[in-house]
Design a protein around this motif. Structure first.
Motif, short mmCIF file in Angstrom:
data_model
loop_
_atom_site.label_atom_id
_atom_site.label_comp_id
_atom_site.label_asym_id
_atom_site.label_seq_id
_atom_site.Cartn_x
_atom_site.Cartn_y
_atom_site.Cartn_z
N THR A 1 2.77 1.76 -3.37
CA THR A 1 2.02 1.94 -4.61
C THR A 1 1.05 3.11 -4.60
OG1 THR A 1 0.37 0.32 -3.88
CG2 THR A 1 2.19 -0.49 -5.28
N GLU A 2 0.76 3.64 -3.42
CA GLU A 2 -0.15 4.77 -3.35
C GLU A 2 0.61 6.09 -3.27
OE1 GLU A 2 -2.79 4.20 -0.07
OE2 GLU A 2 -3.73 2.44 -0.97
N LYS B 1 0.83 -1.20 0.00
CA LYS B 1 0.00 0.00 0.00
C LYS B 1 0.88 1.27 0.00
CE LYS B 1 -2.00 2.09 3.54
NZ LYS B 1 -2.62 2.28 4.80
#
Length: 114
Positions: free
Chosen positions: A112-113, A109
Motif C-alpha cells: 500500500t505504500e 505496508k
C-alpha cells in the motif's frame, strides 16, 4: 485434453458468475485468467478483452465469448507463470529481517505504500 481445458475454464468462470447467468463483470477477467495459471500483465488482459465481445464498456463478459479466447490462450501456453526463482528473490527482498516469513502487517505496508 481440450474438453478438460474447457471444463477448467468454465469452472473458473463460474466461481465469479455471482448471478449464475453465464456472465461475469469485465473487471473479473484478470482474476479468472490468473486463477487458471496464466499470468498476463494488465495490458495483456486488456488485449484479451479486445478479443472478447464485451457487453457495453465496463459491462459483462459471456462465457460463450470468453471460452474460445481463453481456450486458445491455455492451449498456446501464452501467459506462463513467473519463474520460481524470481518469486523467491522478490520474497527475499520483502523479508527485511531475513526470518523466512513476512508478517501480514509488513505485506500490507509493502503493497500500500509507494
Amino acid at each position: 485434453l481440450v474438453a478438460e481445458i474447457e471444463k477448467k475454464i468454465t469452472e473458473a468462470f463460474e466461481v465469479f458468475d455471482r448471478e449464475s447467468n453465464k456472465t461475469v463483470d469485465v473487471r473479473e477477467i484478470g482474476c479468472i485468467v490468473r486463477s487458471l495459471g496464466c499470468f498476463p500483465t494488465e495490458a495483456e488482459v486488456q488485449e484479451l478483452l479486445e478479443k472478447i465481445e464485451v457487453e457495453e464498456p465496463g459491462g459483462f463478459v459471456h462465457l460463450e465469448n470468453f471460452l474460445p479466447v481463453m481456450k486458445k490462450v491455455v492451449l498456446d501456453r501464452r501467459f506462463q507463470p513467473i519463474p520460481e526463482d524470481v518469486i523467491l528473490h522478490a520474497f527475499e527482498a520483502l523479508d527485511e529481517n531475513k526470518c523466512g516469513y513476512i508478517t501480514k502487517e509488513d505485506l500490507v505496508k509493502h503493497l500500500t505504500e509507494a
